[in-house]
Design a protein around this motif. Structure first.
Motif, PDB file in Angstrom:
ATOM      1  N   UNK A   1      53.424  10.340  38.581  1.00  0.00           N
ATOM      2  CA  UNK A   1      54.197  10.011  38.828  1.00  0.00           C
ATOM      3  C   UNK A   1      54.463   9.125  39.798  1.00  0.00           C
ATOM      4  N   UNK A   2      55.269  10.093  41.124  1.00  0.00           N
ATOM      5  CA  UNK A   2      56.343  10.003  42.003  1.00  0.00           C
ATOM      6  C   UNK A   2      54.829   9.769  43.686  1.00  0.00           C
ATOM      7  N   UNK A   3      54.308  10.354  43.107  1.00  0.00           N
ATOM      8  CA  UNK A   3      53.020   9.992  43.939  1.00  0.00           C
ATOM      9  C   UNK A   3      52.025   9.015  43.848  1.00  0.00           C
ATOM     10  N   UNK A   4      51.428   8.491  42.874  1.00  0.00           N
ATOM     11  CA  UNK A   4      51.284   7.010  42.782  1.00  0.00           C
ATOM     12  C   UNK A   4      52.075   6.307  43.481  1.00  0.00           C
ATOM     13  N   UNK A   5      53.347   6.067  43.204  1.00  0.00           N
ATOM     14  CA  UNK A   5      54.441   4.896  43.266  1.00  0.00           C
ATOM     15  C   UNK A   5      53.851   5.089  45.047  1.00  0.00           C
ATOM     16  N   UNK A   6      53.886   6.335  45.272  1.00  0.00           N
ATOM     17  CA  UNK A   6      53.960   6.790  47.017  1.00  0.00           C
ATOM     18  C   UNK A   6      52.064   5.671  47.720  1.00  0.00           C
ATOM     19  N   UNK A   7      51.627   5.469  47.124  1.00  0.00           N
ATOM     20  CA  UNK A   7      50.479   5.283  47.424  1.00  0.00           C
ATOM     21  C   UNK A   7      49.694   5.697  48.779  1.00  0.00           C
ATOM     22  N   UNK A   8      49.054   7.291  49.014  1.00  0.00           N
ATOM     23  CA  UNK A   8      49.100   7.119  50.064  1.00  0.00           C
ATOM     24  C   UNK A   8      49.271   8.820  50.629  1.00  0.00           C
ATOM     25  N   UNK A   9      47.993   9.306  51.133  1.00  0.00           N
ATOM     26  CA  UNK A   9      48.006  10.907  51.187  1.00  0.00           C
ATOM     27  C   UNK A   9      49.001  11.358  51.212  1.00  0.00           C
ATOM     28  N   UNK A  10      50.244  11.028  52.328  1.00  0.00           N
ATOM     29  CA  UNK A  10      51.361  12.164  52.822  1.00  0.00           C
ATOM     30  C   UNK A  10      52.505  11.637  51.887  1.00  0.00           C
ATOM     31  N   UNK A  11      52.517  10.134  51.361  1.00  0.00           N
ATOM     32  CA  UNK A  11      53.398  10.047  50.382  1.00  0.00           C
ATOM     33  C   UNK A  11      53.307  10.820  49.165  1.00  0.00           C
ATOM     34  N   UNK A  12      52.309  11.154  48.402  1.00  0.00           N
ATOM     35  CA  UNK A  12      51.579  11.672  47.464  1.00  0.00           C
ATOM     36  C   UNK A  12      51.909  13.374  47.385  1.00  0.00           C
ATOM     37  N   UNK A  13      51.621  14.025  49.165  1.00  0.00           N
ATOM     38  CA  UNK A  13      52.045  15.122  49.273  1.00  0.00           C
ATOM     39  C   UNK A  13      53.229  15.735  49.060  1.00  0.00           C
ATOM     40  N   UNK A  14      54.082  15.046  49.748  1.00  0.00           N
ATOM     41  CA  UNK A  14      55.481  15.074  49.390  1.00  0.00           C
ATOM     42  C   UNK A  14      56.186  15.172  48.528  1.00  0.00           C
ATOM     43  N   UNK A  15      55.532  14.514  47.481  1.00  0.00           N
ATOM     44  CA  UNK A  15      56.125  13.778  46.120  1.00  0.00           C
ATOM     45  C   UNK A  15      55.880  15.413  45.680  1.00  0.00           C
TER      46      UNK A  15
ATOM     47  N   UNK B   1      54.375   3.407  38.668  1.00  0.00           N
ATOM     48  CA  UNK B   1      55.346   4.119  38.886  1.00  0.00           C
ATOM     49  C   UNK B   1      56.517   4.648  38.128  1.00  0.00           C
ATOM     50  N   UNK B   2      56.959   2.990  38.204  1.00  0.00           N
ATOM     51  CA  UNK B   2      58.448   2.915  37.399  1.00  0.00           C
ATOM     52  C   UNK B   2      57.812   3.062  35.271  1.00  0.00           C
ATOM     53  N   UNK B   3      56.702   2.608  34.673  1.00  0.00           N
ATOM     54  CA  UNK B   3      56.407   2.747  33.762  1.00  0.00           C
ATOM     55  C   UNK B   3      55.990   4.163  33.325  1.00  0.00           C
ATOM     56  N   UNK B   4      55.482   4.343  34.489  1.00  0.00           N
ATOM     57  CA  UNK B   4      55.474   5.768  33.656  1.00  0.00           C
ATOM     58  C   UNK B   4      56.507   6.796  33.526  1.00  0.00           C
ATOM     59  N   UNK B   5      57.157   6.789  34.173  1.00  0.00           N
ATOM     60  CA  UNK B   5      58.217   7.506  34.310  1.00  0.00           C
ATOM     61  C   UNK B   5      59.191   6.897  32.653  1.00  0.00           C
ATOM     62  N   UNK B   6      58.985   5.670  33.035  1.00  0.00           N
ATOM     63  CA  UNK B   6      60.281   5.356  31.908  1.00  0.00           C
ATOM     64  C   UNK B   6      59.339   5.641  31.062  1.00  0.00           C
ATOM     65  N   UNK B   7      58.795   5.088  30.293  1.00  0.00           N
ATOM     66  CA  UNK B   7      58.210   5.118  28.986  1.00  0.00           C
ATOM     67  C   UNK B   7      57.328   6.565  29.029  1.00  0.00           C
ATOM     68  N   UNK B   8      56.722   7.650  30.575  1.00  0.00           N
ATOM     69  CA  UNK B   8      57.070   9.019  30.074  1.00  0.00           C
ATOM     70  C   UNK B   8      57.822   9.474  29.313  1.00  0.00           C
ATOM     71  N   UNK B   9      59.457   8.783  29.682  1.00  0.00           N
ATOM     72  CA  UNK B   9      60.488   9.913  29.444  1.00  0.00           C
ATOM     73  C   UNK B   9      60.904   9.642  28.510  1.00  0.00           C
ATOM     74  N   UNK B  10      60.536   7.916  27.624  1.00  0.00           N
ATOM     75  CA  UNK B  10      61.180   8.636  26.493  1.00  0.00           C
ATOM     76  C   UNK B  10      60.541   9.113  25.721  1.00  0.00           C
TER      77      UNK B  10
END
Length: 300
Positions: free
Chosen positions: A44-58, A219-228
């Motif tokens: 969820x978090x990695x897909x929201x950053x859509x970059x190698x660096x952002x995904x690795x950071x997540x 990312x928002x949908x996955x986190x929100x509905x996945x959270x439910x």
């Protein structure tokens, strides 16, 4: 060479170095296999950053919180306090709390609020359109909180490092090390998978703005509905504990691949169903909007 059998059933009398090596390898197996405490959140978090660096950071930040908790877990395992996991099933409460935190993060991304209930979206399928300027950036710092909470989940890998490896350490000062090495092993694999998940969003012939919209919406949908989904699973297990014991064996000896159970179904539902369908639906929205813009220019 350490065999799978030795990894999953470590003998007594191991040296500190052998214990730490086994802990690291177990952590890598944990991070590489579909685990409900890691994959849905990293995805969820990695897909929201859509970059190698952002995904690795997540992947890194989530695993950092997870590593801290695992070091604590093996410490209480050394002094015998982890016996609480043998007395009580904490999966239900952990799923529930993880789901709440996921939903809060997803709510923030979609609406800029830390709690909203767009149930009409789920029921009618046609959602109130979130304008692009309403979608917020993915709050990566929340991944550390997720890691700390998810670390309280307890499975086969946690049992090995807590009840088999930690008690073999020479003193309490060494006790956090198996958990820390396990967390680092998980971190290595989550960083890799975070980079892979993030690069799903690198779709050709799309502008940066379009990719940003798809990534954040997904990312928002996955986190929100996945959270439910996690909340529902947690409440179901609390009410009916036998659900957590349901499993269909796959014949594979490696934990997380050895059975189709509630954890596996959570991964499939959140990552496979909610995550991937969110990518597809968001992509179609962008393409539909682009098509309307092109038609409008032609008519002019």
């Amino acid at each position: 060479m350490i065999s799978i059998s030795e990894l999953l059933n470590p003998p007594e009398g191991l040296s500190v170095g052998e214990i730490l090596l086994i802990s690291l390898i177990l952590g890598m197996l944990h991070g590489a296999t579909p685990d409900e405490h890691t994959w849905p959140i990293t995805f969820s978090y990695a897909i929201g950053k859509y970059s190698t660096k952002g995904g690795m950071k997540a992947g890194f930040l989530f695993s950092l919180g997870f590593t801290i908790q695992r070091a604590f877990l093996t410490t209480i395992g050394f002094i015998g306090l982890a016996a609480i996991y043998k007395e009580y099933n904490l999966d239900g409460p952990v799923y529930f709390v993880v789901g709440i935190v996921m939903a809060i993060a997803g709510s923030y991304i979609l609406k800029g609020k830390y709690l909203h209930l767009p149930i009409d979206k789920l029921l009618h399928g046609n959602i109130h359109e979130e304008e692009e300027n309403q979608l917020r950036d993915v709050p990566l710092k929340m991944t550390i909180v997720h890691g700390l909470i998810a670390g309280f989940g307890f499975g086969a890998y946690a049992s090995i490092i807590t009840f088999v490896l930690a008690p073999q350490m020479p003193s309490i000062w060494y006790a956090p090390l198996p958990g820390a090495l396990f967390g680092i092993g998980t971190m290595i694999m989550q960083i890799i998978f975070g980079a892979l998940f993030a690069n799903i969003m690198k779709v050709k012939k799309m502008t940066e703005q379009e990719i940003t919209y798809i990534a954040r919406r997904t990312a928002g949908r996955t986190l929100y509905y996945g959270g439910l989904v996690f909340v529902i699973a947690g409440l179901a297990i609390i009410a009916f504990p036998f659900i957590d014991n349901w499993a269909i064996s796959t014949g594979n000896p490696i934990p997380n691949l050895d059975a189709i159970d509630i954890g596996f179904l959570l991964v499939v539902t959140v990552v496979g169903l909610i995550g991937l369908t969110s990518i597809i639906s968001s992509y179609r929205e962008v393409m539909k909007r682009k098509s309307k813009e092109v038609k409008g220019e032609v008519q002019r």
